[in-house]
Design a protein around this motif. Structure first.
Motif, PDB file in Angstrom:
ATOM      1  N   GLY A  60      17.133   2.265   7.737  1.00  0.00           N
ATOM      2  CA  GLY A  60      15.879   2.654   7.092  1.00  0.00           C
ATOM      3  C   GLY A  60      15.781   2.119   5.674  1.00  0.00           C
ATOM      4  N   VAL A  61      16.871   2.229   4.920  1.00  0.00           N
ATOM      5  CA  VAL A  61      16.901   1.743   3.533  1.00  0.00           C
ATOM      6  C   VAL A  61      16.712   0.228   3.495  1.00  0.00           C
ATOM      7  N   THR A  62      17.406  -0.477   4.363  1.00  0.00           N
ATOM      8  CA  THR A  62      17.321  -1.936   4.381  1.00  0.00           C
ATOM      9  C   THR A  62      15.900  -2.408   4.650  1.00  0.00           C
ATOM     10  N   TYR A  63      15.275  -1.849   5.689  1.00  0.00           N
ATOM     11  CA  TYR A  63      13.912  -2.254   6.032  1.00  0.00           C
ATOM     12  C   TYR A  63      12.919  -1.833   4.962  1.00  0.00           C
ATOM     13  N   GLN A  64      13.146  -0.696   4.334  1.00  0.00           N
ATOM     14  CA  GLN A  64      12.255  -0.279   3.260  1.00  0.00           C
ATOM     15  C   GLN A  64      12.330  -1.268   2.106  1.00  0.00           C
ATOM     16  N   MET A  65      13.528  -1.696   1.735  1.00  0.00           N
ATOM     17  CA  MET A  65      13.663  -2.629   0.619  1.00  0.00           C
ATOM     18  C   MET A  65      13.041  -3.985   0.940  1.00  0.00           C
ATOM     19  N   PHE A  66      13.316  -4.528   2.120  1.00  0.00           N
ATOM     20  CA  PHE A  66      12.725  -5.824   2.465  1.00  0.00           C
ATOM     21  C   PHE A  66      11.209  -5.770   2.399  1.00  0.00           C
ATOM     22  N   HIS A  67      10.646  -4.699   2.903  1.00  0.00           N
ATOM     23  CA  HIS A  67       9.191  -4.617   2.946  1.00  0.00           C
ATOM     24  C   HIS A  67       8.590  -4.197   1.608  1.00  0.00           C
ATOM     25  N   ALA A  68       9.371  -3.535   0.775  1.00  0.00           N
ATOM     26  CA  ALA A  68       8.936  -3.297  -0.609  1.00  0.00           C
ATOM     27  C   ALA A  68       8.767  -4.645  -1.312  1.00  0.00           C
ATOM     28  N   LEU A  69       9.710  -5.538  -1.101  1.00  0.00           N
ATOM     29  CA  LEU A  69       9.609  -6.878  -1.682  1.00  0.00           C
ATOM     30  C   LEU A  69       8.435  -7.645  -1.083  1.00  0.00           C
ATOM     31  N   GLY A  70       8.181  -7.427   0.204  1.00  0.00           N
ATOM     32  CA  GLY A  70       7.013  -8.027   0.842  1.00  0.00           C
ATOM     33  C   GLY A  70       5.716  -7.549   0.199  1.00  0.00           C
ATOM     34  N   LEU A  71       5.638  -6.266  -0.102  1.00  0.00           N
ATOM     35  CA  LEU A  71       4.449  -5.726  -0.771  1.00  0.00           C
ATOM     36  C   LEU A  71       4.266  -6.339  -2.153  1.00  0.00           C
ATOM     37  N   ILE A  72       5.360  -6.475  -2.882  1.00  0.00           N
ATOM     38  CA  ILE A  72       5.278  -7.095  -4.210  1.00  0.00           C
ATOM     39  C   ILE A  72       4.793  -8.540  -4.073  1.00  0.00           C
ATOM     40  N   ALA A  73       5.306  -9.254  -3.083  1.00  0.00           N
ATOM     41  CA  ALA A  73       4.871 -10.640  -2.853  1.00  0.00           C
ATOM     42  C   ALA A  73       3.378 -10.698  -2.532  1.00  0.00           C
ATOM     43  N   ILE A  74       2.912  -9.782  -1.708  1.00  0.00           N
ATOM     44  CA  ILE A  74       1.479  -9.747  -1.373  1.00  0.00           C
ATOM     45  C   ILE A  74       0.657  -9.531  -2.642  1.00  0.00           C
ATOM     46  N   GLY A  75       1.110  -8.608  -3.487  1.00  0.00           N
ATOM     47  CA  GLY A  75       0.402  -8.373  -4.740  1.00  0.00           C
ATOM     48  C   GLY A  75       0.371  -9.592  -5.636  1.00  0.00           C
ATOM     49  N   ILE A  76       1.483 -10.307  -5.704  1.00  0.00           N
ATOM     50  CA  ILE A  76       1.548 -11.506  -6.543  1.00  0.00           C
ATOM     51  C   ILE A  76       0.674 -12.613  -5.960  1.00  0.00           C
ATOM     52  N   ILE A  77       0.751 -12.817  -4.664  1.00  0.00           N
ATOM     53  CA  ILE A  77      -0.065 -13.849  -4.012  1.00  0.00           C
ATOM     54  C   ILE A  77      -1.547 -13.585  -4.245  1.00  0.00           C
ATOM     55  N   GLY A  78      -1.935 -12.316  -4.166  1.00  0.00           N
ATOM     56  CA  GLY A  78      -3.347 -11.970  -4.274  1.00  0.00           C
ATOM     57  C   GLY A  78      -3.902 -11.962  -5.683  1.00  0.00           C
ATOM     58  N   ARG A  79      -3.062 -12.124  -6.687  1.00  0.00           N
ATOM     59  CA  ARG A  79      -3.533 -12.062  -8.074  1.00  0.00           C
ATOM     60  C   ARG A  79      -4.504 -13.173  -8.427  1.00  0.00           C
ATOM     61  N   ASN A  80      -4.318 -14.355  -7.898  1.00  0.00           N
ATOM     62  CA  ASN A  80      -5.135 -15.509  -8.284  1.00  0.00           C
ATOM     63  C   ASN A  80      -6.039 -15.998  -7.169  1.00  0.00           C
ATOM     64  N   ILE A  81      -6.234 -15.159  -6.172  1.00  0.00           N
ATOM     65  CA  ILE A  81      -7.046 -15.547  -5.021  1.00  0.00           C
ATOM     66  C   ILE A  81      -8.109 -14.476  -4.828  1.00  0.00           C
ATOM     67  N   PRO A  82      -9.324 -14.866  -4.482  1.00  0.00           N
ATOM     68  CA  PRO A  82     -10.339 -13.838  -4.216  1.00  0.00           C
ATOM     69  C   PRO A  82      -9.833 -12.856  -3.155  1.00  0.00           C
ATOM     70  N   VAL A  83     -10.231 -11.624  -3.298  1.00  0.00           N
ATOM     71  CA  VAL A  83      -9.760 -10.576  -2.396  1.00  0.00           C
ATOM     72  C   VAL A  83     -10.016 -10.981  -0.949  1.00  0.00           C
ATOM     73  N   SER A  84      -8.993 -10.855  -0.133  1.00  0.00           N
ATOM     74  CA  SER A  84      -9.066 -11.195   1.280  1.00  0.00           C
ATOM     75  C   SER A  84      -8.693  -9.970   2.096  1.00  0.00           C
ATOM     76  N   SER A  85      -9.504  -9.677   3.103  1.00  0.00           N
ATOM     77  CA  SER A  85      -9.179  -8.535   3.954  1.00  0.00           C
ATOM     78  C   SER A  85      -7.881  -8.779   4.719  1.00  0.00           C
ATOM     79  N   LEU A  86      -7.591 -10.039   5.051  1.00  0.00           N
ATOM     80  CA  LEU A  86      -6.328 -10.340   5.736  1.00  0.00           C
ATOM     81  C   LEU A  86      -5.138  -9.946   4.871  1.00  0.00           C
ATOM     82  N   LEU A  87      -5.186 -10.321   3.609  1.00  0.00           N
ATOM     83  CA  LEU A  87      -4.082 -10.016   2.707  1.00  0.00           C
ATOM     84  C   LEU A  87      -3.998  -8.512   2.445  1.00  0.00           C
ATOM     85  N   SER A  88      -5.134  -7.900   2.256  1.00  0.00           N
ATOM     86  CA  SER A  88      -5.163  -6.458   2.022  1.00  0.00           C
ATOM     87  C   SER A  88      -4.615  -5.694   3.226  1.00  0.00           C
TER      88      SER A  88
END
Length: 123
Positions: A41-69
């Motif tokens: 549980g901890v391992t998967y939570q951490m990997f996907h926490a990093l995935g969420l951070i990546a999504i936030g970073i990717i979306g910073r300079n791109i118009p809001v996309s429902s796919l990304l959201s």
């Protein structure tokens, strides 16, 4: 998209805290198989926490996309269902909770597919 960086950082913090709790607070109190469930549980939570951070970073300079959201929200749902069910299962021993875990795994898979589709269409 800033919300995903915040949610990701909160989940990374929780993964570290829950990992430490598992290693120091649950060792000797849980059967080894349930301690491994906790660690999963901890391992998967951490990997996907990093995935969420990546999504936030990717979306910073791109118009809001429902796919990304939707990728971010399904990733969060996956953390709650997958990791959450494993935490409860390992500490309670209620095996029926194992039936919830695959729904979290499916949410994880959907989130990554949405991110792939977003990347193909917008990057």
């Amino acid at each position: 998209m800033k919300i995903f960086i915040i949610i990701g950082a909160i989940n990374a913090f929780l993964a570290v805290a829950l990992g430490a709790f598992g290693a120091h607070g649950l060792e000797g109190k849980l059967e080894p198989k349930y301690l491994e469930v906790w660690k999963t549980g901890v391992t998967y939570q951490m990997f996907h926490a990093l995935g969420l951070i990546a999504i936030g970073i990717i979306g910073r300079n791109i118009p809001v996309s429902s796919l990304l959201s939707w990728s971010g929200w399904t990733m969060l749902i996956g953390i709650i269902l997958f990791s959450g069910s494993l935490y409860i299962l390992s500490t309670s021993g209620i095996k029926i909770l194992g039936a919830i875990t695959p729904f979290g795994g499916i949410a994880f898979l959907i989130s990554w597919v949405l991110l792939i589709v977003f990347a193909v269409k917008h990057l």
